[in-house]
Scaffold this motif. Structure first.
Motif, PDB file in Angstrom:
ATOM      1  N   TYR A  68      11.264 -14.135  13.959  1.00  0.00           N
ATOM      2  CA  TYR A  68      10.290 -13.504  13.075  1.00  0.00           C
ATOM      3  C   TYR A  68      10.055 -12.067  13.536  1.00  0.00           C
ATOM      4  CZ  TYR A  68       9.275 -18.134  11.239  1.00  0.00           C
ATOM      5  OH  TYR A  68       9.372 -19.362  10.645  1.00  0.00           O
ATOM      6  N   LYS A  69      10.274 -11.128  12.661  1.00  0.00           N
ATOM      7  CA  LYS A  69      10.078  -9.720  12.964  1.00  0.00           C
ATOM      8  C   LYS A  69       8.988  -9.146  12.065  1.00  0.00           C
ATOM      9  CE  LYS A  69      14.954  -9.158  14.194  1.00  0.00           C
ATOM     10  NZ  LYS A  69      16.214  -8.409  13.933  1.00  0.00           N
ATOM     11  N   GLU A  70       8.476  -7.997  12.460  1.00  0.00           N
ATOM     12  CA  GLU A  70       7.502  -7.314  11.622  1.00  0.00           C
ATOM     13  C   GLU A  70       8.183  -6.857  10.342  1.00  0.00           C
ATOM     14  OE1 GLU A  70       5.885  -4.162  13.909  1.00  0.00           O
ATOM     15  OE2 GLU A  70       4.659  -5.472  15.171  1.00  0.00           O
ATOM     16  N   THR A  71       7.556  -7.194   9.217  1.00  0.00           N
ATOM     17  CA  THR A  71       8.152  -6.907   7.913  1.00  0.00           C
ATOM     18  C   THR A  71       7.123  -6.217   7.029  1.00  0.00           C
ATOM     19  OG1 THR A  71       9.352  -8.993   8.159  1.00  0.00           O
ATOM     20  CG2 THR A  71       9.497  -7.875   6.024  1.00  0.00           C
ATOM     21  N   GLN A  72       7.563  -5.229   6.279  1.00  0.00           N
ATOM     22  CA  GLN A  72       6.681  -4.509   5.356  1.00  0.00           C
ATOM     23  C   GLN A  72       7.007  -4.900   3.920  1.00  0.00           C
ATOM     24  OE1 GLN A  72       6.690  -0.285   5.966  1.00  0.00           O
ATOM     25  NE2 GLN A  72       5.772  -0.416   8.013  1.00  0.00           N
ATOM     26  N   TYR A  73       5.956  -4.996   3.109  1.00  0.00           N
ATOM     27  CA  TYR A  73       6.103  -5.331   1.689  1.00  0.00           C
ATOM     28  C   TYR A  73       5.299  -4.326   0.867  1.00  0.00           C
ATOM     29  CZ  TYR A  73       7.911  -9.756   3.432  1.00  0.00           C
ATOM     30  OH  TYR A  73       8.653 -10.716   4.082  1.00  0.00           O
ATOM     31  N   SER A  74       5.911  -3.884  -0.225  1.00  0.00           N
ATOM     32  CA  SER A  74       5.268  -2.883  -1.090  1.00  0.00           C
ATOM     33  C   SER A  74       4.802  -3.521  -2.384  1.00  0.00           C
ATOM     34  CB  SER A  74       6.245  -1.737  -1.396  1.00  0.00           C
ATOM     35  OG  SER A  74       6.604  -1.060  -0.211  1.00  0.00           O
ATOM     36  N   PHE A  75       3.683  -3.013  -2.894  1.00  0.00           N
ATOM     37  CA  PHE A  75       3.098  -3.495  -4.142  1.00  0.00           C
ATOM     38  C   PHE A  75       2.704  -2.296  -4.996  1.00  0.00           C
ATOM     39  CE2 PHE A  75       2.430  -6.750  -0.979  1.00  0.00           C
ATOM     40  CZ  PHE A  75       2.690  -7.933  -1.645  1.00  0.00           C
ATOM     41  N   LYS A  76       2.322  -2.612  -6.215  1.00  0.00           N
ATOM     42  CA  LYS A  76       1.826  -1.534  -7.070  1.00  0.00           C
ATOM     43  C   LYS A  76       0.564  -0.925  -6.469  1.00  0.00           C
ATOM     44  CE  LYS A  76       1.193  -0.360 -11.918  1.00  0.00           C
ATOM     45  NZ  LYS A  76       1.259  -0.844 -13.314  1.00  0.00           N
ATOM     46  N   LYS A  77      -0.253  -1.785  -5.873  1.00  0.00           N
ATOM     47  CA  LYS A  77      -1.422  -1.307  -5.136  1.00  0.00           C
ATOM     48  C   LYS A  77      -1.898  -2.416  -4.214  1.00  0.00           C
ATOM     49  CE  LYS A  77      -5.661   1.371  -5.583  1.00  0.00           C
ATOM     50  NZ  LYS A  77      -6.565   2.093  -6.510  1.00  0.00           N
ATOM     51  N   VAL A  78      -2.383  -2.033  -3.049  1.00  0.00           N
ATOM     52  CA  VAL A  78      -2.917  -2.978  -2.075  1.00  0.00           C
ATOM     53  C   VAL A  78      -4.422  -2.754  -1.963  1.00  0.00           C
ATOM     54  CG1 VAL A  78      -2.928  -3.688   0.337  1.00  0.00           C
ATOM     55  CG2 VAL A  78      -0.762  -3.128  -0.782  1.00  0.00           C
ATOM     56  N   PHE A  79      -5.177  -3.830  -2.039  1.00  0.00           N
ATOM     57  CA  PHE A  79      -6.628  -3.770  -1.929  1.00  0.00           C
ATOM     58  C   PHE A  79      -7.040  -4.403  -0.602  1.00  0.00           C
ATOM     59  CE2 PHE A  79      -5.519  -4.022  -6.415  1.00  0.00           C
ATOM     60  CZ  PHE A  79      -6.194  -2.926  -6.934  1.00  0.00           C
ATOM     61  N   GLY A  80      -7.693  -3.613   0.246  1.00  0.00           N
ATOM     62  CA  GLY A  80      -8.118  -4.093   1.546  1.00  0.00           C
ATOM     63  C   GLY A  80      -9.387  -4.919   1.481  1.00  0.00           C
ATOM     64  N   ILE A  81      -9.888  -5.274   2.651  1.00  0.00           N
ATOM     65  CA  ILE A  81     -11.050  -6.176   2.716  1.00  0.00           C
ATOM     66  C   ILE A  81     -12.325  -5.500   2.226  1.00  0.00           C
ATOM     67  CG2 ILE A  81     -10.041  -7.516   4.599  1.00  0.00           C
ATOM     68  CD1 ILE A  81     -11.790  -5.964   6.525  1.00  0.00           C
ATOM     69  N   LYS A  82     -12.345  -4.179   2.147  1.00  0.00           N
ATOM     70  CA  LYS A  82     -13.546  -3.472   1.688  1.00  0.00           C
ATOM     71  C   LYS A  82     -13.524  -3.188   0.196  1.00  0.00           C
ATOM     72  CE  LYS A  82     -14.471  -1.231   6.144  1.00  0.00           C
ATOM     73  NZ  LYS A  82     -14.690   0.062   6.845  1.00  0.00           N
ATOM     74  N   THR A  83     -12.488  -3.617  -0.486  1.00  0.00           N
ATOM     75  CA  THR A  83     -12.396  -3.392  -1.939  1.00  0.00           C
ATOM     76  C   THR A  83     -13.470  -4.185  -2.672  1.00  0.00           C
ATOM     77  OG1 THR A  83     -10.015  -3.060  -1.775  1.00  0.00           O
ATOM     78  CG2 THR A  83     -10.901  -3.532  -3.958  1.00  0.00           C
ATOM     79  N   THR A  84     -14.190  -3.529  -3.559  1.00  0.00           N
ATOM     80  CA  THR A  84     -15.222  -4.209  -4.342  1.00  0.00           C
ATOM     81  C   THR A  84     -14.591  -4.865  -5.568  1.00  0.00           C
ATOM     82  OG1 THR A  84     -15.731  -2.257  -5.686  1.00  0.00           O
ATOM     83  CG2 THR A  84     -16.922  -2.501  -3.589  1.00  0.00           C
ATOM     84  N   GLN A  85     -15.345  -5.795  -6.149  1.00  0.00           N
ATOM     85  CA  GLN A  85     -14.867  -6.459  -7.361  1.00  0.00           C
ATOM     86  C   GLN A  85     -14.712  -5.459  -8.507  1.00  0.00           C
ATOM     87  OE1 GLN A  85     -13.756  -9.392  -6.633  1.00  0.00           O
ATOM     88  NE2 GLN A  85     -15.309 -10.949  -7.031  1.00  0.00           N
ATOM     89  N   MET A  86     -15.585  -4.477  -8.558  1.00  0.00           N
ATOM     90  CA  MET A  86     -15.525  -3.478  -9.623  1.00  0.00           C
ATOM     91  C   MET A  86     -14.269  -2.617  -9.501  1.00  0.00           C
ATOM     92  SD  MET A  86     -17.054  -2.530 -12.317  1.00  0.00           S
ATOM     93  CE  MET A  86     -16.818  -1.184 -13.483  1.00  0.00           C
ATOM     94  N   GLU A  87     -13.901  -2.243  -8.280  1.00  0.00           N
ATOM     95  CA  GLU A  87     -12.694  -1.434  -8.078  1.00  0.00           C
ATOM     96  C   GLU A  87     -11.446  -2.219  -8.476  1.00  0.00           C
ATOM     97  OE1 GLU A  87     -14.375   1.167  -4.252  1.00  0.00           O
ATOM     98  OE2 GLU A  87     -13.027  -0.544  -3.959  1.00  0.00           O
ATOM     99  N   LEU A  88     -11.417  -3.482  -8.109  1.00  0.00           N
ATOM    100  CA  LEU A  88     -10.277  -4.318  -8.479  1.00  0.00           C
ATOM    101  C   LEU A  88     -10.177  -4.459  -9.992  1.00  0.00           C
ATOM    102  CD1 LEU A  88      -8.030  -6.226  -7.264  1.00  0.00           C
ATOM    103  CD2 LEU A  88      -9.642  -8.079  -7.643  1.00  0.00           C
ATOM    104  N   PHE A  89     -11.297  -4.667 -10.637  1.00  0.00           N
ATOM    105  CA  PHE A  89     -11.299  -4.800 -12.092  1.00  0.00           C
ATOM    106  C   PHE A  89     -10.799  -3.525 -12.766  1.00  0.00           C
ATOM    107  CE2 PHE A  89     -13.649  -3.811 -16.007  1.00  0.00           C
ATOM    108  CZ  PHE A  89     -13.181  -4.812 -16.833  1.00  0.00           C
ATOM    109  N   GLY A  90     -11.277  -2.375 -12.294  1.00  0.00           N
ATOM    110  CA  GLY A  90     -10.888  -1.116 -12.925  1.00  0.00           C
ATOM    111  C   GLY A  90      -9.403  -0.841 -12.848  1.00  0.00           C
ATOM    112  N   ASP A  91      -8.762  -1.238 -11.757  1.00  0.00           N
ATOM    113  CA  ASP A  91      -7.335  -0.953 -11.587  1.00  0.00           C
ATOM    114  C   ASP A  91      -6.432  -1.988 -12.241  1.00  0.00           C
ATOM    115  OD1 ASP A  91      -7.619   1.417 -10.199  1.00  0.00           O
ATOM    116  OD2 ASP A  91      -7.772   0.427  -8.256  1.00  0.00           O
TER     117      ASP A  91
END
Length: 547
Positions: A68-91
């Motif tokens: 098992y090695k360190e692996t990176q994955y890309s997304f259209k956008k990543v939301f961290g633990i501080k992301t609010t529900q409103m920010e997620l909804f808007g995007d």
């Protein structure tokens, strides 16, 4: 010469859909939930707003000799633990609601390991409403002044909508009120369940732009679950077993001593446009966010959940909440909806909370829990297989059959992957080390899904004819300006010159002052001049109407 089989109706060919060679990839987003305890080992690191990195736990590194090695994955956008529900909804969800308001369909589903925050993302907690209540709130904020009265739109049980006249709609409203025996007083208004009251109070009101003011709207919701690969209607009233029910003197069953018939599974069917729908599914017309979420909450309480080793309230089924928006143009007076079914546009937004994938070795599932886990994993595996075949067909130019029918989940949503609407997926991840191997599989699936491209929905006109009052007035003004410009000069100068010329063409009024009581000429002259002016005005009106 081939002849149809005896006793069978030849299958109707699918209607030719407008061709659109523009394609968009499936929008895949990632949301990381916080760790339950600060001292837990974390296996996920947010590198940027589009990239995350997985770290193998120390135990796995030691046991697997660096496999098992360190692996990176890309997304259209990543939301961290501080992301609010409103920010997620808007995007993520707000663009889908905008599309629904303009006649396009949308599919949004959450995917991830059990306990990764999928239900929180979709539904939310009190004070932190999720995507579902915010979508409802945006729709009703947008169509509030333009809603049709209840029962003007009516489902036809074939995935379409009919339009009733005002009289029939009024009769249905009176019939419903008499059956419910609800007095029409302010105190009889439906009270919001305190259990979810704070979920539907978003921080700021969202509205869609460009809502057609000359149309009328109605919202219908339905709620189903897919359990052990069977479809159940969560809004269906449980029927009473007539042989075991005890009745009171009024002829109604006593609920405390009533035995209900177990719910019957529903079947999938195709409508006349070959879109999939659940036959016989309850569709409830709702007029506010509170009313819609109350309907959702009643169905949510029927949804199958269970306590497992990994999640105290683990979903044992996939849930699908469907929001349908019916829209039709108003008549020339702007008072009633046009009585033409062909002018009704129906768009829908499907919000799917997929059950979490899980390993039975970790959940220690037995009996019915083991069977549920097997069906959950099988349906998610079918979804993965469909994505793999779609990607292969697009990248290699092959034409392999996509196995949509192997699972109710994929069969139900196959139209979206065929280009009937936008598809968005939120991958929810729990950063704890114990979930590393399952999270790794989820990341690989998400990475592969982003490579699948779906045909962009074709812009369809909402109405075929009878443009609204605003459009008709604008068209008239444009045509009037064009004709005046053809006569020479800008429109505003022409109008000013025309008014001046019209006033000058009227005969002047004679002197109106009367100095002598015996004057019998002034008034007749004045009357004669006014009559000439009136006749000229009438001829001008006729000429204007003719033009």
């Amino acid at each position: 010469m081939l002849r149809p089989t005896k006793g069978r109706t030849p299958r109707r060919p699918a209607p030719k859909k407008p061709y659109n060679n523009q394609k968009d990839p499936v929008g895949v987003y990632c949301r990381a939930r916080p760790l339950s305890c600060d001292d837990e080992e974390c296996c996920i690191e947010v590198i940027s707003n589009t990239t995350i990195q997985l770290h193998a736990p120390d135990g796995l590194k030691a046991n697997r000799n660096g496999e098992y090695k360190e692996t990176q994955y890309s997304f259209k956008k990543v939301f961290g633990i501080k992301t609010t529900q409103m920010e997620l909804f808007g995007d993520v969800a707000k663009p889908l609601v905008d599309d629904v308001m303009h006649g396009k369909n949308g599919l949004l589903f959450t995917y991830g390991v059990t306990g990764s925050g999928k239900t929180y993302t979709m539904t939310g907690f009190p004070g932190q409403g999720g995507l579902l209540p915010r979508c409802l709130d945006m729709i009703f904020n947008s169509i509030g002044p333009y809603q049709a009265k209840r029962f003007v739109f009516k489902p036809d049980d074939k995935n379409g909508m009919e339009v009733q006249n005002q009289v029939d709609a009024l009769l249905e409203r009176q019939k419903r009120d008499s059956q419910q025996n609800v007095p029409k007083t302010p105190s009889s208004r439906q009270r919001v369940d305190p259990e979810f009251a704070d979920m539907i109070r978003p921080e700021e009101a969202c509205r869609a732009e460009g809502v057609d003011e000359d149309s009328s709207y109605s919202v219908f919701v339905s709620y189903i679950e897919i359990y052990n690969n069977y479809i159940y209607d969560l809004l269906e009233e449980a029927p009473v077993d007539p042989l075991k029910a005890k009745w009171n003197s009024g002829g109604t069953p006593l609920r405390s001593n009533t035995e209900f018939i177990p719910p019957q599974s529903k079947i999938l069917r195709e409508d006349q446009n070959h879109n999939m729908y659940v036959a016989g599914c309850t569709e409830v017309e709702v007029k506010s966010t509170d009313e819609a979420f109350d309907v959702f909450w009643k169905g949510q309480k029927k949804r199958r959940i269970a306590n497992t080793q990994l999640n105290r309230e683990s979903s044992r089924s996939h849930s699908v909440f469907i929001i349908k928006l019916a829209q039709a143009p108003l008549d020339a007076d702007g008072d009633n909806v046009l009585q033409d079914k062909n002018q009704v546009s129906v768009s829908q937004l499907c919000l799917v909370d997929l059950a979490g994938s899980e390993r039975t070795s970790r959940t220690r599932a037995e009996g019915s829990r083991l069977r549920e886990a097997g069906n959950i994993n099988q349906s998610l595996m079918t979804l993965r297989t469909c994505m793999e075949v779609l990607r292969e067909n697009q990248m290699c130019g092959t034409n392999k059959m996509v196995p949509y029918r192997d699972s109710k989940v994929t069969h139900f949503f196959k139209n979206y992957f065929d280009g009937e609407g936008k598809v968005r997926m939120i991958v929810c991840v729990n950063p704890k080390a114990d979930d590393y191997e399952e999270t790794l599989l989820v990341m690989r699936f998400a990475e592969m899904t982003q490579e699948v491209e779906i045909a962009r929905p074709v812009d369809r006109p909402i109405c075929g004819f009878a443009a609204g009052r605003r459009q008709r007035n604008q068209a008239f003004q444009d045509e009037l300006s064009r004709r005046l410009e053809e006569r020479g000069g800008p429109a505003d100068k022409e109008i000013t010159a025309g008014l001046s010329q019209m006033l000058q063409s009227f005969p002047p009024l004679p002197p109106c002052q009367i100095n002598d009581p015996t004057d019998d000429q002034t008034l007749p002259r004045l009357i004669e001049a006014l009559e000439r002016r009136y006749k000229m005005r009438q001829s001008m009106v006729e000429e204007y109407n003719k033009t």
